[in-house]
Structure formats: structure tokens, C-alpha cells
Enzyme design. Structure first.
Site, PDB file in Angstrom:
ATOM      1  N   LYS A 152      -4.124 -26.117  10.132  1.00 50.32           N
ATOM      2  CA  LYS A 152      -5.376 -25.697   9.478  1.00 50.32           C
ATOM      3  C   LYS A 152      -6.513 -26.645   9.869  1.00 50.32           C
ATOM      4  CE  LYS A 152      -3.517 -28.038   5.466  1.00 50.32           C
ATOM      5  NZ  LYS A 152      -3.896 -28.474   4.156  1.00 50.32           N
ATOM      6  N   TYR A 181     -30.944 -50.768  10.285  1.00 54.19           N
ATOM      7  CA  TYR A 181     -31.550 -50.331   9.019  1.00 54.19           C
ATOM      8  C   TYR A 181     -31.166 -51.250   7.864  1.00 54.19           C
ATOM      9  CZ  TYR A 181     -32.903 -45.751  10.883  1.00 54.19           C
ATOM     10  OH  TYR A 181     -33.486 -44.732  11.593  1.00 54.19           O
TER      11      TYR A 181
HETATM   12  C1  LIG Z   1       1.189 -27.106   1.557  1.00 54.96           C
HETATM   13  C2  LIG Z   1       1.163 -28.081   2.689  1.00 54.96           C
HETATM   14  N1  LIG Z   1       2.287 -28.312   3.368  1.00 54.96           N
HETATM   15  C3  LIG Z   1       2.320 -29.184   4.398  1.00 54.96           C
HETATM   16  C4  LIG Z   1       1.188 -29.863   4.785  1.00 54.96           C
HETATM   17  C5  LIG Z   1       1.261 -30.820   5.947  1.00 54.96           C
HETATM   18  O1  LIG Z   1       1.078 -32.148   5.507  1.00 54.96           O
HETATM   19  P1  LIG Z   1       1.091 -33.338   6.560  1.00 54.96           P
HETATM   20  O2  LIG Z   1      -0.113 -33.160   7.416  1.00 54.96           O
HETATM   21  O3  LIG Z   1       0.997 -34.555   5.710  1.00 54.96           O
HETATM   22  O4  LIG Z   1       2.360 -33.221   7.315  1.00 54.96           O
HETATM   23  C6  LIG Z   1       0.004 -29.657   4.107  1.00 54.96           C
HETATM   24  C7  LIG Z   1      -1.205 -30.402   4.487  1.00 54.96           C
HETATM   25  O5  LIG Z   1      -2.155 -30.579   3.810  1.00 54.96           O
HETATM   26  C8  LIG Z   1      -0.015 -28.743   3.022  1.00 54.96           C
HETATM   27  O6  LIG Z   1      -1.133 -28.486   2.318  1.00 54.96           O
END
Ligand SMILES: Cc1ncc(COP(=O)(O)O)c(C=O)c1O
Length: 358
Positions: free
Chosen positions: A34, A251
Site C-alpha cells: 500500500k 533561518y
Molecule cells: C493489516 C496489516 N498487515 C500487515 C502490515 C505490514 O506490516 P509491516 O510493514 O510492518 O510488515 C500492515 C502494515 O501497515 C497492515 O496494516
């Protein structure tokens, strides 16, 4: 010469990390990509890794981006759908959906289709974010197990603090989740849980940050797990100054030189996503040497102290994080200086940064 602010994305390292995680996982992997693959580029990640066990994303748009490059691969929507339209899109595009609240059960009941949905029913074992409570979880399973619109059921939950090794709460969450005895595959581990080898043996480990060669564990680097950083952020020197003793830099004049000081101005600032909070706090690597940030991080540039560093010139490449030959500056260290987590640094780079895939 250009400003040269570039995120180099090493796709060989991505493949390497995938191979390492595949070996480490007890069963199958869900690759969480994502937020544009944690800022690395969802399209390039999917084109490089192809038909893996499963990808997971947060939004329908992200899922459809993956579908555009791979018609068959399993894709999981981590927040499921929020309307009939979204449920319809999920069915049409063969997207697995997390089911975490009652409204979704009603939408499944109301939809008129002969297509079938794969659902991942989510139990809230203590994160208090998404998921059913103990009763709601069992009700949801009962409602969906013989439902005509449901194909496969997987059961899932999510850890709150698996990044802290030997954490009591993680053990509690695990026990709460494992109390249920249903004949469905389970998914609980994230990257941290997989790295700390908690013998969960779940059918689906959901990993994100480790795929990109970053350690989520406090006090551990990616290389402790044979993972390689996928992103290297670099920029160039755009100006050089010799500043006399007792002069201020930048700054709000937060920094005063203690001696005559050689300053290089480099072409990255908070407008590129570099944290403003790193003012006077972190360092970068130039010509193999550490150079401290001095004065406020500006929108487009910042000053570094290059006194005593040989041959610094305009156009000189400068490592902000990642790896360049033998130079290494782990993003985990930059994040700890900024009192944040590497996830944030990766996701907050702005569109002004040039991405180069190698
Ligand atoms: C529901 C869920 N599972 C797995 C993950 C993966 O986590 P990580 O990036 O710590 O492996 C996430 C990441 O936010 C998540 O929201």
C-alpha cells in the site's frame, strides 16, 4: 548539473529481500504494498515480482493499479469495501476483502451477483483499530461460512507491538486469536512477528517494510536479517561557502559556527520530504565521510559542515540514506534521529524527488 535529488530503487535488492522472506516464512506471503509500495512505486514492484502468493493494499485504487499489471494475482483489500459500489468493483476484479465490521456483512447480504468473494474476517485481538470483537467475530464467521456469495474464508488479526521483542502483549494477542478453532487458514504475522520467529506457523504472513529492506525492530538493522535496502536517497552539492567563526547559518539562526567552517549546501529539504526536525540533529555522507546538518532544514536545501572533508565540490553526490558503494546510512538511523519510524520517511517523499529504477 541538476539538483540531483533522486530516490534510486534497487530492484535486485527487492528480489533478494523477497527471496529471504520467502525462505523465512512458514507458509505463504502476503506482500503489503500500500501507499505506493511504501513510497517505492507500486507499478515497478508488481512488474518486478510478478505473480506472488498475494499482494495487499489499503484502497480500491491501489488494488486496481495492481490489477492493471497483473490480471490473475491474488490481491487483498486490507480495509475491505465501504459501499455497494466498492463491493461490486471488488467482485468484478476478483479482489479478496477484509471484513471487519457489520456494515460489510449487510452489504454482502444485499448484493445481487453470481460472482463469489474471498473474505478475510478480521478479529480485533487488542490493536483496537479494525476488526470484530470476540462475539462479533464468531457471528461473522457463522453468517459467512455457508453464504452463497462467499468462496474462501481466511481469519486474520493484527499485532500492535510485535516490533518489541518478547513483548507480553504480543503473546496475549496471539493467544486470544488462537483460542478460536475454525477450519480456516490464519493470518497474523507482520514483518516484526516474522523476524522475531514467534513460531506462529500461520498460513499467511503479511509483510511490508522488510520487503523494502528495512528493519521494523528496535535496535536492529536490515542487514542483521540479510535484508538489503531497496531505496537509496541522494542529492548533489549545489553551492559551497567558507563561513567565518561565530557566524550563524540559515533561518532563525539556530546554529553558530564555533570555528571557520566549510559549508556545502545540498539540494534537498522538507519540500522533498526530508524531515525539518532533523535541523542540527542528523548527518549525511559525502566523499565517504559523515557531514553534520547545520542550521535549519529549508524547503529546498540544507547546509552541511564539510570542514576537513577532502575534495568537496559543486555537483558532489551526497548520500541521505541507503547505500552507495561502501557508504551506508541506514534509514533506521535517520528515522531514530527524527524520532520517527522508517515507514514515515519512505512514505513522505514528495513528487519532486526523481525516481530512478536500477
Ligand atoms: C493489516 C496489516 N498487515 C500487515 C502490515 C505490514 O506490516 P509491516 O510493514 O510492518 O510488515 C500492515 C502494515 O501497515 C497492515 O496494516
Amino acid at each position: 548539473m541538476s539538483r540531483g535529488t533522486t530516490a534510486l530503487i534497487n530492484l535486485e535488492n527487492l528480489k533478494h529481500n523477497y527471496g529471504v522472506l520467502k525462505k523465512m516464512a512458514p507458509n505463504k506471503l502476503v506482500l503489503v504494498i500500500k501507499a505506493d509500495a511504501y513510497g517505492h512505486g507500486i507499478k515497478q514492484v508488481v512488474q518486478t515480482l510478478g505473480s506472488v502468493d498475494c499482494y495487499a493494499v489499503a484502497t480500491i485504487d491501489e488494488a486496481l493499479t495492481i490489477r492493471a499489471y497483473n490480471k490473475k494475482v491474488k490481491i487483498l483489500l486490507l480495509e475491505g469495501f465501504f459501499s455497494e459500489d466498492e463491493l461490486f468493483i471488488a467482485l468484478e476484479n476478483n479482489l479478496d476483502c477484509v471484513i471487519h465490521q457489520h456494515q460489510q456483512l449487510s452489504l454482502i447480504d444485499e448484493i445481487k451477483t453470481d460472482k463469489k468473494l474471498n473474505v478475510w474476517i478480521k478479529y480485533d485481538s487488542g490493536m483496537n483499530r479494525l476488526g470484530f470483537d470476540e462475539i462479533g467475530f464468531q457471528v461473522a464467521i457463522e453468517q459467512l461460512k455457508h453464504h452463497e456469495s462467499i468462496k474462501h474464508i481466511t481469519l486474520m488479526s493484527h499485532f500492535a507491538s510485535a516490533n518489541i521483542p518478547n513483548n507480553h502483549f504480543t503473546e496475549q494477542q496471539k493467544q486470544r486469536f488462537l483460542q478460536f478453532k475454525y477450519p480456516y487458514p490464519l493470518s497474523l504475522s507482520n514483518s516484526s512477528a516474522l523476524l522475531t520467529n514467534n513460531n506462529l506457523n500461520d498460513e499467511w504472513c503479511r509483510v511490508g517494510i522488510t520487503l523494502f529492506g528495512v528493519s521494523p525492530l528496535q535496535g536492529k538493522d536490515a542487514k542483521d536479517f540479510n535484508l538489503k535496502p531497496v531505496m537509496t536517497l541522494k542529492t548533489n552539492v549545489i553551492a559551497i561557502k567558507n563561513v567565518k567563526k561565530a557566524q550563524t547559518i540559515g533561518y532563525s539562526q539556530t546554529y553558530t559556527t564555533k570555528n571557520d567552517t566549510n559549508i556545502a549546501i545540498i539540494g534537498i529539504g522538507y519540500g522533498d520530504g526530508y524531515p525539518w526536525i532533523l535541523t542540527d540533529k542528523a548527518y549525511v555522507i559525502i566523499n565517504g565521510a559523515h557531514a553534520k546538518i547545520v542550521g535549519r532544514v529549508s524547503m529546498d536545501m540544507m547546509a552541511i559542515d564539510v570542514t576537513g572533508i577532502k575534495n568537496v565540490s559543486i555537483g558532489n553526490p551526497t548520500l541521505i540514506w541507503g547505500q552507495n558503494g561502501s557508504d551506508q546510512l541506514p534509514i533506521e538511523i535517520v528515522a531514530s534521529h527524527a524520532q520517527t519510524i522508517p515507514y514515515v520517511l519512505l512514505c513522505q517523499l514528495t513528487s519532486r524527488v526523481h525516481y530512478k529504477y536500477v
